[in-house]
Design an enzyme around this catalytic site. Structure first.
Site, PDB file in Angstrom:
ATOM      1  N   LEU A  26      70.461 103.530 -27.819  1.00 35.77           N
ATOM      2  CA  LEU A  26      71.424 104.490 -27.278  1.00 35.77           C
ATOM      3  C   LEU A  26      71.696 105.669 -28.208  1.00 35.77           C
ATOM      4  O   LEU A  26      72.677 106.381 -28.035  1.00 35.77           O
ATOM      5  CB  LEU A  26      72.744 103.789 -26.935  1.00 35.77           C
ATOM      6  CG  LEU A  26      72.676 102.816 -25.752  1.00 35.77           C
ATOM      7  CD1 LEU A  26      73.996 102.081 -25.580  1.00 35.77           C
ATOM      8  CD2 LEU A  26      72.307 103.537 -24.469  1.00 35.77           C
ATOM      9  N   CYS A  44      75.701  99.732 -33.923  1.00 34.67           N
ATOM     10  CA  CYS A  44      76.298  99.909 -32.595  1.00 34.67           C
ATOM     11  C   CYS A  44      76.054  98.702 -31.686  1.00 34.67           C
ATOM     12  O   CYS A  44      76.970  98.204 -31.053  1.00 34.67           O
ATOM     13  CB  CYS A  44      75.755 101.171 -31.927  1.00 34.67           C
ATOM     14  SG  CYS A  44      76.178 102.680 -32.818  1.00 34.67           S
ATOM     15  N   HIS A  45      74.796  98.247 -31.625  1.00 40.72           N
ATOM     16  CA  HIS A  45      74.464  97.154 -30.712  1.00 40.72           C
ATOM     17  C   HIS A  45      73.553  96.101 -31.328  1.00 40.72           C
ATOM     18  O   HIS A  45      73.037  95.235 -30.628  1.00 40.72           O
ATOM     19  CB  HIS A  45      73.842  97.709 -29.423  1.00 40.72           C
ATOM     20  CG  HIS A  45      74.752  98.653 -28.713  1.00 40.72           C
ATOM     21  ND1 HIS A  45      74.613 100.024 -28.810  1.00 40.72           N
ATOM     22  CD2 HIS A  45      75.843  98.432 -27.947  1.00 40.72           C
ATOM     23  CE1 HIS A  45      75.582 100.606 -28.110  1.00 40.72           C
ATOM     24  NE2 HIS A  45      76.337  99.664 -27.578  1.00 40.72           N
ATOM     25  N   GLY A  46      73.289  96.196 -32.637  1.00 42.97           N
ATOM     26  CA  GLY A  46      72.600  95.120 -33.346  1.00 42.97           C
ATOM     27  C   GLY A  46      71.083  95.144 -33.366  1.00 42.97           C
ATOM     28  O   GLY A  46      70.463  94.110 -33.559  1.00 42.97           O
TER      29      GLY A  46
END
Length: 80
Positions: A26, A44-46
């Site tokens: 993203l 942010c999301h790993g």
């Protein structure tokens, strides 16, 4: 430092790594020298990338991007 090998029509120099610092999930900014593979970790999301920018774990769909580049002389590189 002169190029030593040609890969995908781009010069390769063993001591240089040309990657975009944008997560392919993203668009967050991964942390260098972090994650399970000591490459990049996106907080942010790993997503975990290895030291070559390859995605190894997490939601990111692609490796870190290698932007276009060229050597303009033996000691200068133009990126972008």
């Amino acid at each position: 430092m002169p190029p030593t090998t040609i890969t995908n029509n781009l010069p390769l120099v063993a001591s240089l790594l040309d990657l975009s610092g944008i997560c392919t999930h993203l668009g967050c900014v991964p942390i260098s020298g972090a994650g399970d593979y000591n490459g990049w970790f996106c907080p942010c999301h790993g997503s975990h990338y290895d030291v070559s920018g390859r995605i190894r774990k997490g939601p990111a769909p692609l490796n870190l991007e290698v932007p276009p580049y060229k050597f303009t002389s033996e000691d200068k590189i133009l990126i972008g």
